[in-house]
Design an enzyme around this catalytic site. Structure first.
Site, mmCIF file in Angstrom:
data_model
loop_
_atom_site.group_PDB
_atom_site.id
_atom_site.type_symbol
_atom_site.label_atom_id
_atom_site.label_comp_id
_atom_site.label_asym_id
_atom_site.label_seq_id
_atom_site.Cartn_x
_atom_site.Cartn_y
_atom_site.Cartn_z
ATOM 1 N N HIS A 76 0.704 -1.171 -0.139
ATOM 2 C CA HIS A 76 -0.002 -0.106 0.024
ATOM 3 C C HIS A 76 0.853 1.002 -0.038
ATOM 4 O O HIS A 76 0.422 2.307 -0.644
ATOM 5 C CB HIS A 76 -0.953 0.208 1.415
ATOM 6 C CG HIS A 76 -1.708 1.138 1.467
ATOM 7 N ND1 HIS A 76 -1.412 2.161 2.579
ATOM 8 C CD2 HIS A 76 -2.535 1.896 0.711
ATOM 9 C CE1 HIS A 76 -2.058 3.199 2.470
ATOM 10 N NE2 HIS A 76 -2.798 3.049 1.316
ATOM 11 N N GLU A 79 1.898 1.967 -3.528
ATOM 12 C CA GLU A 79 0.917 2.330 -4.266
ATOM 13 C C GLU A 79 0.876 4.040 -4.021
ATOM 14 O O GLU A 79 0.763 4.899 -4.991
ATOM 15 C CB GLU A 79 -0.656 1.893 -3.910
ATOM 16 C CG GLU A 79 -1.616 2.529 -4.340
ATOM 17 C CD GLU A 79 -2.738 2.674 -3.602
ATOM 18 O OE1 GLU A 79 -3.429 1.620 -2.792
ATOM 19 O OE2 GLU A 79 -3.349 3.717 -3.624
ATOM 20 N N HIS A 80 1.181 4.464 -2.964
ATOM 21 C CA HIS A 80 1.380 5.809 -2.770
ATOM 22 C C HIS A 80 2.346 6.488 -3.471
ATOM 23 O O HIS A 80 2.362 7.668 -4.144
ATOM 24 C CB HIS A 80 1.256 6.038 -1.214
ATOM 25 C CG HIS A 80 0.155 6.252 -0.302
ATOM 26 N ND1 HIS A 80 -0.260 7.427 0.136
ATOM 27 C CD2 HIS A 80 -0.804 5.324 -0.297
ATOM 28 C CE1 HIS A 80 -1.559 7.150 0.840
ATOM 29 N NE2 HIS A 80 -1.863 5.974 0.439
ATOM 30 N N GLU A 156 -3.114 8.489 7.708
ATOM 31 C CA GLU A 156 -4.341 7.528 6.991
ATOM 32 C C GLU A 156 -4.722 6.603 7.761
ATOM 33 O O GLU A 156 -5.811 6.188 8.194
ATOM 34 C CB GLU A 156 -3.678 7.101 5.501
ATOM 35 C CG GLU A 156 -4.960 6.255 5.002
ATOM 36 C CD GLU A 156 -4.314 5.533 3.494
ATOM 37 O OE1 GLU A 156 -3.263 6.038 3.006
ATOM 38 O OE2 GLU A 156 -5.131 4.894 2.934
#
Lengths: 455, 455
Positions: A76, A79-80, A156
């Site tokens: 993840h 992905e950022h 987040e």
């Protein structure tokens, strides 16, 4: 409703992430063309002339369940990082180009895949391919970029998980339901491990997994398949094939022999609820129609107002404000099956759980009626038609299926396979898999009154 | 009594494995000499003239928690392989030599270490060192050897775990209690992963961990430390230093926010029992006297007939046939604290659990009395004296402490540190760690009557 199973984390970009529902893989066959570039990139083209947009999605066969030990969250995190600068484009340039074209974009990470997409007018397809191909190999991964993004991701996590009792419970349920397989680890990563992720981890991950031979390109829209192939060759085709990645072998589950519970009490919770989950076969790995039978079992037990749980608990007895059942099978290694309910008024969660268990035991004992089975097939098929009615939905499911080792036949053939399932097969999967002595029940409860008063 | 925490697996050799109890590290200081060979081997000599035997133990700083992802059981598997042939000695030759000398031997694997020992008359010490040094680097690892031993280990797992409801429950409790750290994985390994272990895994493990710089030699008995050093140099000293292994960093635990239960029902169980466990600091990593306070808390709550749980539940109320509390802190990364009880007669396990929880809450609310604290210190110290009274016990605890990063001061200083603990410190650790909203309770229950009838 509790969702205790690992789910997709959408990147916080402009558009909402498309919903992937279990009812999509059964859309009826339309034209679909597939190609493979010399560098190993798989291309799936889904012609769709109804809207003047093209959906361009690139799917990498890597997700949180592929992460190295102790590096949870790197999929993840990466992905950022894909939204940062490359050797050819500054950070933000890709997104600005999408916006200027009147398009939208997003990205998401799951346990088994990471995907990036843009929805733009067709004349911008090649530009999207250029940008997407560029960031496949040319990202600039400096300490500064990685350190800044780590703070964003930690925030987040705080917002999405740690400040959300239901999300915290979901994480601990997965960590309990899966005893060995990495589906037990949260997609976003454990806080203390995200904190340690660094540039070296990012580079190792990038170099291992971000390669054309580990990706599937899905293009849906008003496009000519041969033209898509030509554009892909001119853009993605320039990238050299990466090293062989080998089969995706993850630690597997041991036999489980206990009934487990996970209870979260929080003073932000006002209505108690519960869900019970089981590990069941993944849709594409199940044999003898078991996955199709699980789809129908979920539909019969808890799909909509005509399902057993809703008819009995919500409509007739009025003990529940909601009740449902679901089969999540679109994963590489395992699926999960869950039943859940929220009691209404003064009904206790324990009494509610007993009522749900009674319904589960009833279907194990006697199976569904022929009438129920046919009605469930109709509902399920109708769900597929609706799912097929969206360009992004179709592209999404197709990309997902390819990312977990399936192909267009799995997508188009599902309806027919579901239609062949018998009542005995539905009963058989209920009996085989919905064993409470191998289950995990999650409780999301308010704090007891006296504790609440102290806070 | 349930033991839900990972524990040592002893190799099925002649002698029973020495019991390691929490009460050992506090033995009063005796002579101890330590050396380090040029190849990095640490040597600890404990002179002991009371019996005409010498205990020779070699401890490797590797256990199941160090295993690669998906390779559970390789540490224990390797312990078995160490009894096979080397380039210099046939399989069985070492064991025969020990027997011929009138000695005994054993080996065991835990989460953090693997140890091998022989107890022989002092004149055989050098021979033991020769054999032990030989198998550190010269094992012959053929497919045949590995394949044969795999069958033995699978059978061992079936017998020790799968045929034992309490052991199955213990595994699933650990897999629930630890959400991320590898203490969650059984030392013996998951069945489906043991089945896949092969020669390559064994060789990789051997070459990475079986090196003099990753081992501690403990020699206890009627020996002269300088003579031990000389013998060690002549035997172990010939082995080259291995590659640097680096710090032992394992995935760490996230914050836990749920109360969990794990229930095993089996028709071989006649008396129900339960235990509740918490993750607490490891003895050598705890700060501010917390580990010493946890030792006393276990003693006050559940250590012997004078402890609160036993006095109240077993003696006064007579609702329990047994009750106890324990702190297992001699691990590298985390400790566990558990309370347990078995109801007596018609008492239900739920009622029993409430009574135990009431006692835990009482000590959290008011702490121990000064009288209780002093009595617990006396009992604890006496336990240490008894533990010190055995050559193998002393050698064992010393080797264990070195294997988890401690030294002789940790061994000898424990009593004094325990004596300084105040009632407020005991209350503080109870309040800080024994939070039921972050606990795992295990139930070992008979099958309900109707189910039993079906079997």
């Amino acid at each position: 409703m509790l969702v205790p199973v690992p789910t997709t984390i959408s990147h916080a970009q402009e558009t909402p992430q498309p919903q992937i529902t279990q009812s999509q893989p059964g859309a009826e066959r339309t034209e679909v063309e597939t190609f493979t570039l010399e560098n190993g990139l798989t291309i799936v083209v889904l012609p769709d002339k109804r809207i003047p947009f093209v959906t361009h999605m690139l799917w990498y066969k890597v997700g949180s369940a592929d992460e190295p030990k102790g590096k949870s969250g790197i999929a993840h995190f990466f992905e950022h990082l894909m939204f940062k600068g490359t050797t050819n484009h500054k950070a933000g340039e890709f997104s600005q180009t999408v916006s200027a074209a009147g398009g939208s974009e997003n990205a998401f990470t799951s346990t088994d895949y990471t995907a990036y997409y843009q929805i733009v007018p067709p004349q911008h397809l090649k530009t999207m391919m250029e940008f997407e191909a560029d960031r496949m190999r040319n990202l600039v991964l400096s300490d500064e970029v990685v350190d800044t993004e780590r703070s964003v991701i930690l925030e987040e996590r705080r917002m999405r998980v740690d400040n959300n009792p239901s999300a915290v419970l979901g994480e601990e349920v997965s960590a309990t339901l899966f005893q060995n397989h990495p589906y037990r680890i949260p997609i976003i990563g454990w806080m203390q491990e995200i904190e340690q992720l660094n540039r070296e981890d990012a580079i190792a991950f990038y170099n291992r997994y971000y390669e054309p031979n580990n990706a599937t390109l899905v293009v849906a829209g008003d496009v000519d398949p041969q033209e898509v192939l030509k554009l892909a060759e001119e853009t993605y085709g320039k990238i050299a094939k990466g090293p062989e990645i080998g089969p995706r072998l993850r630690p597997s589950e041991p036999q489980q022999d206990t009934r487990r519970t996970v209870t979260m009490r929080d003073d932000r919770i006002t209505t108690p609820s519960f869900s019970t989950s089981w590990i069941v076969p993944a849709a594409l790995k199940a044999e003898n129609g078991e996955a199709e039978a699980l789809d129908l079992l979920a539909e019969i037990l808890g799909g909509g107002t005509l399902s057993r749980l809703q008819k009995k608990l919500v409509v007739e007895d009025q003990t529940a404000s909601s009740a449902g059942a679901s089969y999540d099978g679109l994963n590489l290694d395992y699926g999960t099956f869950s039943v859940n309910a929220t009691p209404r008024g003064e009904e206790s969660v324990e009494a509610m759980e007993k009522q749900v268990q009674a319904e589960v035991e009833r279907i194990i004992e006697s199976g569904p009626t022929q009438e129920e089975l046919e009605a469930a097939k109709t509902r399920f098929t109708r769900g597929m038609v609706f799912a097929r009615d969206s360009q992004i939905g179709m592209a999404n499911t197709m990309g997902l299926i390819y990312s977990i080792g399936g192909n267009a036949d799995d997508f188009f053939g599902w309806t027919d396979r579901v239609k062949k399932i018998t009542a005995a097969q539905v009963q058989a999967v209920a009996r085989k898999y919905l064993d409470y002595d191998r289950s995990v029940t999650a409780y999301l409860l308010p704090k007891p009154a006296e504790e609440k008063a102290q806070n």
